[in-house]
Enzyme design. Structure first.
Site, mmCIF file in Angstrom:
data_model
loop_
_atom_site.group_PDB
_atom_site.id
_atom_site.type_symbol
_atom_site.label_atom_id
_atom_site.label_comp_id
_atom_site.label_asym_id
_atom_site.label_seq_id
_atom_site.Cartn_x
_atom_site.Cartn_y
_atom_site.Cartn_z
ATOM 1 N N ASN A 180 0.830 -1.205 0.000
ATOM 2 C CA ASN A 180 0.000 0.000 0.000
ATOM 3 C C ASN A 180 0.861 1.250 0.000
ATOM 4 O OD1 ASN A 180 -0.465 1.915 2.522
ATOM 5 N ND2 ASN A 180 0.124 -0.098 3.348
ATOM 6 N N PHE A 185 -1.767 8.147 4.226
ATOM 7 C CA PHE A 185 -2.548 8.753 5.325
ATOM 8 C C PHE A 185 -3.827 9.443 4.825
ATOM 9 C CE2 PHE A 185 1.229 9.470 8.516
ATOM 10 C CZ PHE A 185 1.196 8.121 8.822
ATOM 11 N N SER A 244 5.331 5.032 8.770
ATOM 12 C CA SER A 244 4.699 4.754 7.481
ATOM 13 C C SER A 244 5.637 5.207 6.372
ATOM 14 C CB SER A 244 3.363 5.486 7.368
ATOM 15 O OG SER A 244 2.440 4.913 8.242
ATOM 16 N N ASN A 277 4.891 6.094 3.402
ATOM 17 C CA ASN A 277 4.238 6.818 2.316
ATOM 18 C C ASN A 277 4.057 8.310 2.553
ATOM 19 O OD1 ASN A 277 3.853 4.332 0.843
ATOM 20 N ND2 ASN A 277 2.340 3.824 2.416
ATOM 21 N N THR A 278 4.655 8.828 3.623
ATOM 22 C CA THR A 278 4.662 10.272 3.868
ATOM 23 C C THR A 278 6.122 10.700 3.848
ATOM 24 O OG1 THR A 278 2.624 10.225 5.171
ATOM 25 C CG2 THR A 278 4.106 12.081 5.549
ATOM 26 N N LYS A 323 5.354 3.628 17.165
ATOM 27 C CA LYS A 323 5.324 2.554 16.158
ATOM 28 C C LYS A 323 6.502 2.706 15.210
ATOM 29 C CE LYS A 323 2.334 0.153 12.890
ATOM 30 N NZ LYS A 323 0.957 -0.043 12.444
ATOM 31 N N ASN A 347 5.711 -1.520 11.390
ATOM 32 C CA ASN A 347 4.924 -1.060 10.251
ATOM 33 C C ASN A 347 5.304 -1.885 9.006
ATOM 34 O OD1 ASN A 347 3.276 0.734 8.627
ATOM 35 N ND2 ASN A 347 3.590 2.249 10.249
HETATM 36 C C1 LIG Z 1 -3.808 -0.729 3.570
HETATM 37 C C2 LIG Z 1 -2.987 -0.519 4.796
HETATM 38 C C3 LIG Z 1 -3.031 0.718 5.433
HETATM 39 C C4 LIG Z 1 -2.273 0.928 6.581
HETATM 40 N N1 LIG Z 1 -2.353 2.133 7.214
HETATM 41 C C5 LIG Z 1 -1.650 2.327 8.369
HETATM 42 C C6 LIG Z 1 -1.756 3.564 9.063
HETATM 43 O O1 LIG Z 1 -2.483 4.473 8.683
HETATM 44 N N2 LIG Z 1 -1.005 3.714 10.198
HETATM 45 C C7 LIG Z 1 -0.189 2.726 10.674
HETATM 46 O O2 LIG Z 1 0.443 2.917 11.716
HETATM 47 N N3 LIG Z 1 -0.104 1.540 10.032
HETATM 48 C C8 LIG Z 1 -0.812 1.331 8.903
HETATM 49 N N4 LIG Z 1 -0.714 0.120 8.263
HETATM 50 C C9 LIG Z 1 0.241 -0.901 8.763
HETATM 51 C C10 LIG Z 1 -0.435 -1.949 9.644
HETATM 52 O O3 LIG Z 1 -0.961 -1.367 10.809
HETATM 53 C C11 LIG Z 1 0.586 -3.043 10.046
HETATM 54 O O4 LIG Z 1 1.628 -2.459 10.796
HETATM 55 C C12 LIG Z 1 1.190 -3.751 8.842
HETATM 56 O O5 LIG Z 1 0.241 -3.916 7.809
HETATM 57 C C13 LIG Z 1 1.754 -5.135 9.218
HETATM 58 O O6 LIG Z 1 0.752 -5.999 9.672
HETATM 59 P P1 LIG Z 1 0.063 -7.125 8.735
HETATM 60 O O7 LIG Z 1 1.190 -7.847 8.059
HETATM 61 O O8 LIG Z 1 -0.729 -7.968 9.656
HETATM 62 O O9 LIG Z 1 -0.784 -6.374 7.764
HETATM 63 C C14 LIG Z 1 -1.459 -0.117 7.095
HETATM 64 C C15 LIG Z 1 -1.430 -1.353 6.450
HETATM 65 C C16 LIG Z 1 -2.181 -1.567 5.311
HETATM 66 C C17 LIG Z 1 -2.131 -2.915 4.643
#
Ligand SMILES: Cc1cc2nc3c(=O)[nH]c(=O)nc-3n(C[C@H](O)[C@H](O)[C@H](O)COP(=O)(O)O)c2cc1C
Length: 358
Positions: A110, A114, A172, A174-175, A212, A241
Site C-alpha cells: 500500500n 494517510f 509509514s 508513504n509520507t 510505532k 509497520n
Molecule cells: C492498507 C494498509 C493501510 C495501513 N495504514 C496504516 C496507518 O495508517 N497507520 C499505521 O500505523 N499503520 C498502517 N498500516 C500498517 C499496519 O498497521 C501493520 O503495521 C502492517 O500492515 C503489518 O501488519 P500485517 O502484516 O498484519 O498487515 C497499514 C497497512 C495496510 C495494509
C-alpha cells in the site's frame, strides 16, 4: 448468522482492493457482518498499563482509519482495536491505485499516504460512541505540515481523552520524511513533546503512549530508539509497520509497486526487529508485535519473541475477520501445550532462554 465474508469472498477478490475495503467497512457499519460468540479463555487475559485485555489479538492501524467500525470489530473478537492513522487536517492521500494484492504471497502493498477524515471528524465519531472495549488511537502528521511535532501534539490534545492507548506513528513509508523522525535527536524531541501534551490533555490515569517503528532500521537506529524510549519514559513500542524492502522471492507482478509491503513476507523481518527491541529494552517496556500474523502459531512466535500483545491486518484481507477467532483458539492451545497457565509467562520466553533467564 451466516459468515457473509466467506460467502462473498470469491466476488470480493474480483474487485479492486480499495473498493473491496470500502464495501467491507460499509457492511460492518450496517451490522451485516455477524458478531462472533465470545471466546473467553483466562489463559489469554492480562492487565497491561492498568487496562484489562480479554485477549492479546488486536486490529492493526489502517483498517479503521476513521473510527467507523470500532465496535463491529470488537464484536468480531478482537481484544483491542487501533484506529488511524489520523492527521490533524483531513487529507485525500495518494492518487489511486494505491493498494495492491499479491495473493500468491498473502501480501499487500500500500501507498495510501494517510488518507483520513482528520481530527475533528474522528473526534465527533468518538464523542458519539459509548466507550467499551480497548481503543488505541494512532496519530500521524499531514503531508504538507512543516512542524511534525506540532501535528502529533495536536492529535494528542484532541483525541487522548478517548484513547486507552496512543500511538505516535513515525514509520509509514508513504509520507515523505516521516521515517526520519525515528532518528535519535528528532525522536527525543518528538517524544518529549508528545508526553507533555498527553499530561496536559489527561492529567489522571493518562493513556499510555507508544511509538510505532519501521522494520527497515539499521542496528544503530534500533539501539537509539531503545535508548530514547527508555530515557523519555514512553510506555511501549509497536513493531512493526510495513517494509519498503522486497524479498527476492516476491514474484508477483505487483511486487514492483512502490509502497509498504505487509502480510506473510513481513513476518520474519518484523519478528526479528521485535525480538531485537525486546533485547535492547531488556523487556522493560511492553511491545506490540505486528507484521505477517496469519495463525495462532504466528501470534505465539511474536509473543515468545517479546510481544505482550499482537495485531494483524493483511491476513484479514485474505481470510476475513473470522480469522481472529481461529488465531485466538490456536494461540490458547499453544500456550497451554507449553505448560503456561497465563500468556504473561510466555512473553519473551524465547529471549529469556537465550539470555539465560528462566
Ligand atoms: C492498507 C494498509 C493501510 C495501513 N495504514 C496504516 C496507518 O495508517 N497507520 C499505521 O500505523 N499503520 C498502517 N498500516 C500498517 C499496519 O498497521 C501493520 O503495521 C502492517 O500492515 C503489518 O501488519 P500485517 O502484516 O498484519 O498487515 C497499514 C497497512 C495496510 C495494509
Amino acid at each position: 448468522m451466516i459468515d457473509l465474508y466467506r460467502l462473498a469472498w470469491p466476488f470480493i477478490r474480483l474487485l479492486d482492493p480499495e473498493t473491496a475495503h470500502g464495501l467491507a467497512i460499509k457492511a460492518l457499519r450496517r451490522g451485516l457482518v455477524a458478531a462472533q460468540p465470545s471466546l473467553k479463555d483466562p489463559v489469554l487475559e492480562q492487565t497491561l498499563w492498568g487496562r484489562a485485555f480479554a485477549n492479546p489479538v488486536g486490529l492493526a492501524a489502517g483498517f479503521d482509519k476513521n473510527a467507523d467500525v470500532i465496535d463491529a470489530m470488537l464484536a468480531q473478537g478482537f481484544g483491542f482495536v487501533e484506529i488511524g492513522s489520523v492527521t490533524p487536517r483531513p487529507q485525500p492521500g495518494n492518487p489511486r491505485p494505491r493498494l495492491f494484492r499479491l495473493p500468491a504471497h498473502e501480501a499487500i502493498i500500500n501507498r495510501m499516504g494517510f488518507n483520513n477524515d482528520g481530527l475533528d471528524v474522528v473526534a465527533g465519531r468518538l464523542e458519539k460512541r459509548v466507550r467499551s472495549g480497548i481503543l488505541g488511537v494512532n496519530l500521524g502528521k499531514n503531508k504538507d505540515s512543516t512542524d511534525a511535532n506540532a501535528d502529533y501534539v495536536q492529535g494528542i490534545a484532541r483525541l487522548a481523552g478517548f484513547a486507552d492507548y496512543l500511538v505516535v506513528n513515525v514509520s509509514s513509508p508513504n509520507t515523505p520524511g516521516l521515517r526520519a523522525l525515528q532518528g535519535r535527536e528528532p525522536l527525543q524531541a518528538l517524544l518529549e513533546a508528545a508526553l507533555q501534551a498527553r499530561s496536559r490533555a489527561v492529567s489522571e490515569n493518562p493513556p499510555p503512549l507508544l511509538l510505532k517503528i519501521a522494520p527497515d532500521l539499521t542496528d544503530e537506529d534500533k539501539s537509539d530508539i531503545a535508548e530514547v524510549a527508555l530515557a523519555t519514559g514512553i510506555d511501549g513500542l509497536i513493531a512493526t509497520n510495513t517494509t519498503i524492502d522486497r524479498p527476492q522471492d516476491l514474484t508477483h507482478e505487483n511486487a514492483s509497486q512502490s509502497g509498504g509491503l505487509s502480510g506473510r513476507p513481513l513476518f520474519e523481518p518484523s519478528t526479528r526487529v521485535l525480538g531485537q527491541m525486546y533485547q535492547l529494552t531488556g523487556g522493560r517496556i511492553p511491545l506490540i508485535g505486528v507484521g505477517g500474523i496469519s495463525s495462532g502459531a504466528d501470534a505465539y512466535a511474536k509473543i515468545r519473541a517479546g510481544a505482550s500483545l499482537v495485531q494483524f491486518y493483511s491476513a484479514m484481507v485474505y481470510h476475513g475477520p473470522g480469522r481472529v477467532q481461529a488465531i485466538k483458539r490456536e494461540l490458547a492451545g499453544l500456550i497451554k501445550a507449553d505448560g503456561f497457565t497465563s500468556i504473561t509467562q510466555a512473553i519473551g520466553a524465547d529471549q529469556n532462554k537465550r539470555v539465560g533467564k528462566t
